[in-house]
Design an enzyme around this catalytic site. Structure first.
Site, mmCIF file in Angstrom:
data_model
loop_
_atom_site.group_PDB
_atom_site.id
_atom_site.type_symbol
_atom_site.label_atom_id
_atom_site.label_comp_id
_atom_site.label_asym_id
_atom_site.label_seq_id
_atom_site.Cartn_x
_atom_site.Cartn_y
_atom_site.Cartn_z
ATOM 1 N N GLU A 83 20.796 27.127 28.952
ATOM 2 C CA GLU A 83 21.376 25.935 29.606
ATOM 3 C C GLU A 83 22.186 26.527 30.671
ATOM 4 O O GLU A 83 22.546 27.486 30.699
ATOM 5 C CB GLU A 83 22.526 25.335 28.696
ATOM 6 N N ASN A 111 18.739 14.658 25.287
ATOM 7 C CA ASN A 111 19.578 15.547 24.494
ATOM 8 C C ASN A 111 20.820 14.786 23.949
ATOM 9 O O ASN A 111 21.531 14.173 24.695
ATOM 10 C CB ASN A 111 19.982 16.735 25.347
ATOM 11 N N GLU A 112 21.062 15.132 22.627
ATOM 12 C CA GLU A 112 22.300 14.380 22.022
ATOM 13 C C GLU A 112 22.592 12.862 22.720
ATOM 14 O O GLU A 112 23.742 12.631 23.210
ATOM 15 C CB GLU A 112 23.420 15.425 22.024
ATOM 16 N N TYR A 142 26.197 22.909 14.309
ATOM 17 C CA TYR A 142 27.154 24.293 14.874
ATOM 18 C C TYR A 142 28.012 24.644 13.588
ATOM 19 O O TYR A 142 28.604 23.871 12.919
ATOM 20 C CB TYR A 142 27.958 23.982 16.073
ATOM 21 N N GLU A 161 19.433 23.152 18.272
ATOM 22 C CA GLU A 161 20.897 23.772 18.564
ATOM 23 C C GLU A 161 21.415 24.238 17.230
ATOM 24 O O GLU A 161 21.553 23.195 16.523
ATOM 25 C CB GLU A 161 21.665 22.869 19.709
ATOM 26 N N GLN A 180 23.395 30.232 22.225
ATOM 27 C CA GLN A 180 22.402 30.170 23.442
ATOM 28 C C GLN A 180 22.289 31.643 23.736
ATOM 29 O O GLN A 180 22.821 32.495 23.143
ATOM 30 C CB GLN A 180 22.864 29.580 24.556
HETATM 31 O O1 AHR Z 1 25.109 24.284 23.448
HETATM 32 C C1 AHR Z 1 26.306 23.623 24.171
HETATM 33 C C2 AHR Z 1 26.184 22.115 23.875
HETATM 34 O O2 AHR Z 1 26.686 21.853 22.674
HETATM 35 C C3 AHR Z 1 25.131 21.830 24.419
HETATM 36 O O3 AHR Z 1 24.970 21.516 25.995
HETATM 37 C C4 AHR Z 1 25.193 20.361 23.925
HETATM 38 O O4 AHR Z 1 23.730 19.719 23.471
HETATM 39 C C5 AHR Z 1 25.771 20.419 22.487
HETATM 40 O O5 AHR Z 1 26.728 19.454 22.455
#
Ligand code: AHR
Length: 511
Positions: A44, A192-193, A260, A315, A364
């Site tokens: 990103e 995205n999201e 995450y 992600e 990432q």
């Molecule tokens: O990976 C960091 C961020 O996490 C990304 O930009 C977003 O899609 C997510 O909230």
């Protein structure tokens, strides 16, 4: 971004804590292919991932590069066999206007990166730079389209620009900018999201918007576009249910999911300085991926029993506080053996669910979150996560073999997690690989695996382990943690006996 922290209840083994672990490998029962795209990465425009990580520019740098992309990074990523690379975001994607990143660099407009640190970027790394870099890496590009602040026209112009071989305004523009042949980009994210930074939409609204965008995205080249709908935030099962109900199957190829491993969004804790409790909670979050993919898959099965639509976990990874003294908007964190555990456990989960999980992207690649590479000026290091990804790349496109493990418990204050996890596959040359992870912070684990239907003569292995869970590779000591030869596996009378050191990842090769 901000999320509710789901309470993870891991599938805990029936065995008492003192007992050994046991497993069964069905070596003659090959299942579906483990798509190599499960081993994808994510770049990103965030902090020092693209600028300063991948890209140092063509001028004013002493760092060896190819068209501005660091040579050392290219070499390291080639060894990982990166199958696909997602770009330009993340949250950034829904603010990105691709036409600002083409044409002569000196006349490109700038953009303020409102999501990540408020820095002004000069758009010097754009579509050509990214797609040519993917060719250098041998990775398939995965472009995330802007539906939050863009238009349908803007996105279909992008598809036409990169994929159309005939004569059109966009293909003419591409040629004018030096690229004659189209790149034939297959993977496209439609936002995205969308539930958060992508526009704070409700799933019903997003599903309609998705249908509109997806309608116009096809027909611009040889590549059959693979359209990926912006997916759920962790355990928001209603999001997946609504999308699957409202989007016709012939309009969607993948539905995304983001998760995450975060202890607490308000208090994430240090990447390197963590205690037993923080470690347990991180592992709980990592293992929670298993129930997430199982439950989202079950919902998808209702609408898509033939599993035509992939679950794309685009992600995933560990998220901690940034390193002291660094920009909080840059998400720069170190990477310890705890991260190696997240990677090993998560990749085993993806392999074992590869009938539905057919693509994923670690967040990432460089200098951001659970990175595989960290850079500091001319220096570069490979993190423990890099080594796990490299050890596991033997599973890419191999056929899954059923491996059932009954694990002893890793207990902390009355809560339990399975200490040992694993997955196995058979590659196109007939070699079997088995990846085993012991997340227990203090105890080695003995496991006996009953090998059914296999007649292996030879076994070798590699291990990633270290003295302390908090160990990491630093610029002063970049090779502190690296894979070593593993000798604690014996195959006798159809029984595979392995001794896994505490917090270790082992990959075995059996012929
Ligand atoms: O990976 C960091 C961020 O996490 C990304 O930009 C977003 O899609 C997510 O909230």
């Amino acid at each position: 971004m901000k999320r509710f922290l789901p309470f993870a209840v891991a599938a805990v083994c029936a065995l008492p804590a003192f007992s050994q672990n046991a497993g069964v490998l069905q070596a003659d029962s090959v299942k579906q292919q483990i798509s190599k795209h499960i081993y994808g990465h994510f770049a990103e425009h965030l902090g020092r991932c693209v600028y300063d990580g991948f890209y140092v520019g063509e001028k004013n740098t002493t760092i060896p590069h190819v068209n501005g992309v660091r040579k050392d990074v290219i070499d390291a990523l080639k060894k990982l066999k990166v199958p696909n690379l997602r770009w330009p975001g993340g949250c950034f994607a829904d603010t990105y206007h691709w036409k600002d990143g083409i044409g002569p660099k000196e006349s490109r407009p700038s953009i303020v990166n409102t999501w990540w640190g408020g820095v002004t970027e000069d758009n010097s790394f754009g579509t050509h730079d990214f797609l040519n870099m993917c060719q250098l890496l041998g990775a398939e590009p995965y472009l995330a389209g802007n539906i939050g602040s863009g238009t349908v026209q803007e996105l279909i112009d992008w598809v036409q620009y990169v994929n159309f071989n005939g004569k059109s305004p966009m293909s003419d523009l591409r040629k004018q900018n030096g690229q004659d042949k189209p790149w034939n980009v297959k993977f496209w994210g439609v936002g995205n999201e969308a539930w958060g930074c992508g526009g704070n939409m409700r799933p019903e609204y997003y599903a309609d918007l998705y249908r509109k965008y997806a309608t116009f995205m096809t027909g611009w080249g040889d590549a059959q576009v693979f359209r990926i709908a912006s997916g759920a935030n962790g355990d928001d099962y209603n999001w997946t249910e609504t999308l699957m109900k409202q989007i016709p199957l012939n309009m969607v190829n993948g539905v995304a999911l983001h998760h995450y491993s975060v202890i607490n969004w308000g208090k994430k804790g240090s990447a390197t300085n963590f205690d037993d409790s923080m470690y347990f909670k991180t592992m709980q979050q990592a293992i929670f991926m298993d129930s997430l993919v199982a439950r989202h898959s079950r919902i998808m099965d209702k609408y898509d029993p033939r599993k035509r639509v992939a679950l794309v976990v685009d992600e995933w990874g560990g998220w901690y506080d940034v390193e002291p003294g660094t920009n909080p908007g840059f998400l720069y964190q170190q990477n310890t053996m705890r991260d190696a555990m997240i990677a090993g456990v998560t990749l085993n989960i993806f392999n074992n669910h590869s009938d539905r999980v057919r693509m994923a992207n670690l967040a990432q690649t460089i200098n951001v979150l659970q990175a595989v590479i960290l850079t500091e000026k001319e220096k570069m290091l490979l993190t423990p996560t890099y080594h796990v990804m490299e050890m596991y790349n033997v599973h890419q496109d191999a056929k899954l073999l059923p491996l059932k493990i009954q694990s002893a418990a890793y207990e902390w204050k009355g809560q339990k997690l399975p200490a040992v996890s694993g997955s196995a596959s058979k590659d196109s040359t007939g070699i079997t690989h088995m990846s085993l992870v012991n997340i227990h912070p203090t105890q080695a684990q003995d496991i006996t695996i009953d090998v059914q239907g296999g007649n292996y003569k030879n076994i070798t292995g590699r291990v990633l382990a270290s003295k302390s869970l908090q160990d990491y590779n630093s610029f002063d000591n970049p090779n502190k943690i690296k894979p070593a030869v593993f000798r604690d596996a014996v195959l006798r009378n159809g029984k595979l006996q392995v001794k896994l050191p505490p917090f270790s990842v082992v990959v075995l090769e059996m012929k």
